[in-house]
Motif scaffolding. Structure first.
Motif, PDB file in Angstrom:
ATOM      1  N   ALA A  61       0.819  -1.215   0.000  1.00 16.93           N
ATOM      2  CA  ALA A  61       0.000   0.000   0.000  1.00 16.93           C
ATOM      3  C   ALA A  61       0.849   1.259   0.000  1.00 16.93           C
ATOM      4  O   ALA A  61       0.387   2.319  -0.370  1.00 16.93           O
ATOM      5  CB  ALA A  61      -0.931   0.012   1.204  1.00 16.93           C
ATOM      6  N   GLU A  62       2.103   1.161   0.417  1.00 20.45           N
ATOM      7  CA  GLU A  62       2.972   2.331   0.484  1.00 20.45           C
ATOM      8  C   GLU A  62       3.828   2.509  -0.765  1.00 20.45           C
ATOM      9  O   GLU A  62       4.668   3.383  -0.817  1.00 20.45           O
ATOM     10  CB  GLU A  62       3.872   2.227   1.713  1.00 20.45           C
ATOM     11  N   LYS A  63       3.624   1.689  -1.790  1.00 19.76           N
ATOM     12  CA  LYS A  63       4.398   1.810  -3.025  1.00 19.76           C
ATOM     13  C   LYS A  63       4.169   3.181  -3.658  1.00 19.76           C
ATOM     14  O   LYS A  63       3.048   3.630  -3.822  1.00 19.76           O
ATOM     15  CB  LYS A  63       3.996   0.707  -4.000  1.00 19.76           C
ATOM     16  N   GLU A  86       2.717  10.823  -8.173  1.00 23.89           N
ATOM     17  CA  GLU A  86       2.059  10.961  -6.886  1.00 23.89           C
ATOM     18  C   GLU A  86       2.996  11.718  -5.949  1.00 23.89           C
ATOM     19  O   GLU A  86       4.203  11.512  -5.978  1.00 23.89           O
ATOM     20  CB  GLU A  86       1.707   9.589  -6.310  1.00 23.89           C
ATOM     21  N   LEU A  87       2.447  12.585  -5.129  1.00 24.53           N
ATOM     22  CA  LEU A  87       3.273  13.419  -4.269  1.00 24.53           C
ATOM     23  C   LEU A  87       3.931  12.627  -3.148  1.00 24.53           C
ATOM     24  O   LEU A  87       5.064  12.918  -2.768  1.00 24.53           O
ATOM     25  CB  LEU A  87       2.443  14.571  -3.697  1.00 24.53           C
ATOM     26  N   LEU A 143       0.628  16.793   3.232  1.00 25.61           N
ATOM     27  CA  LEU A 143      -0.005  17.254   2.000  1.00 25.61           C
ATOM     28  C   LEU A 143      -0.880  18.492   2.174  1.00 25.61           C
ATOM     29  O   LEU A 143      -0.902  19.366   1.306  1.00 25.61           O
ATOM     30  CB  LEU A 143      -0.864  16.129   1.417  1.00 25.61           C
ATOM     31  N   ALA A 144      -1.635  18.534   3.246  1.00 24.30           N
ATOM     32  CA  ALA A 144      -2.616  19.615   3.445  1.00 24.30           C
ATOM     33  C   ALA A 144      -2.819  19.851   4.937  1.00 24.30           C
ATOM     34  O   ALA A 144      -3.887  19.565   5.485  1.00 24.30           O
ATOM     35  CB  ALA A 144      -3.930  19.265   2.755  1.00 24.30           C
ATOM     36  N   PRO A 145      -1.803  20.355   5.612  1.00 19.41           N
ATOM     37  CA  PRO A 145      -1.909  20.520   7.068  1.00 19.41           C
ATOM     38  C   PRO A 145      -3.077  21.402   7.506  1.00 19.41           C
ATOM     39  O   PRO A 145      -3.583  21.237   8.613  1.00 19.41           O
ATOM     40  CB  PRO A 145      -0.564  21.119   7.463  1.00 19.41           C
ATOM     41  N   VAL A 188      -6.872  12.038  -2.967  1.00 20.18           N
ATOM     42  CA  VAL A 188      -7.013  13.219  -3.831  1.00 20.18           C
ATOM     43  C   VAL A 188      -5.845  14.169  -3.613  1.00 20.18           C
ATOM     44  O   VAL A 188      -5.250  14.669  -4.576  1.00 20.18           O
ATOM     45  CB  VAL A 188      -8.363  13.936  -3.585  1.00 20.18           C
ATOM     46  N   GLU A 189      -5.495  14.414  -2.365  1.00 24.20           N
ATOM     47  CA  GLU A 189      -4.417  15.360  -2.045  1.00 24.20           C
ATOM     48  C   GLU A 189      -3.060  14.880  -2.576  1.00 24.20           C
ATOM     49  O   GLU A 189      -2.228  15.686  -2.950  1.00 24.20           O
ATOM     50  CB  GLU A 189      -4.319  15.583  -0.535  1.00 24.20           C
ATOM     51  N   ARG A 190      -2.831  13.576  -2.606  1.00 23.09           N
ATOM     52  CA  ARG A 190      -1.517  13.071  -3.016  1.00 23.09           C
ATOM     53  C   ARG A 190      -1.399  12.862  -4.522  1.00 23.09           C
ATOM     54  O   ARG A 190      -0.311  12.657  -5.034  1.00 23.09           O
ATOM     55  CB  ARG A 190      -1.165  11.784  -2.262  1.00 23.09           C
ATOM     56  N   ARG A 191      -2.520  12.949  -5.230  1.00 25.91           N
ATOM     57  CA  ARG A 191      -2.514  12.739  -6.685  1.00 25.91           C
ATOM     58  C   ARG A 191      -2.894  14.026  -7.408  1.00 25.91           C
ATOM     59  O   ARG A 191      -4.067  14.413  -7.447  1.00 25.91           O
ATOM     60  CB  ARG A 191      -3.474  11.615  -7.052  1.00 25.91           C
TER      61      ARG A 191
END
Length: 117
Positions: free
Chosen positions: A4-6, A11-12, A30-32, A71-74
């Protein structure tokens, strides 16, 4: 690193595990600015879970926030959502473009939640 961590190109960050701590750490990177909302909703989910003696609210919270982190990481999903949100915020609800933009937001969320599993 688990499956899952690949980390995939574009991706950010790598997809985090679907646990409260892993999702919180990913969102912090990503979005603190969204951490307070995440924590508030987590507390509400745990309170409802305790009141109803059900894990459903916690599972729902995990699904929602795993999707939000996705969504935030892509950047591809984030761009689609932002564009659609812009249309939603500037059009009347009776405008066909408003409905199409809402459909796009839902499609982004479905894709994100499906990918985050």
């Amino acid at each position: 690193m688990s499956a899952a961590e690949k980390h995939i190109e574009g991706e950010l960050i790598a997809r985090p595990e679907r646990t409260p701590d892993a999702l919180r750490m990913a969102l912090a990177r990503l979005a603190p600015h969204r951490l307070a909302d995440m924590e508030k909703q987590k507390n509400e989910a745990f309170q409802i879970a305790a009141q109803t003696n059900s894990l459903g609210p916690i599972q729902g919270w995990l699904t929602i926030w795993a999707g939000e982190v996705e969504v935030e990481r892509r950047p591809d999903l984030m761009a689609r959502r932002r564009e659609a949100e812009g249309v939603v915020q500037t059009r009347d609800r009776d405008d066909p473009e408003w409905r199409a933009a809402m459909d796009e937001i839902l499609a982004v969320l479905r894709e994100a939640r499906g990918a985050a599993g």
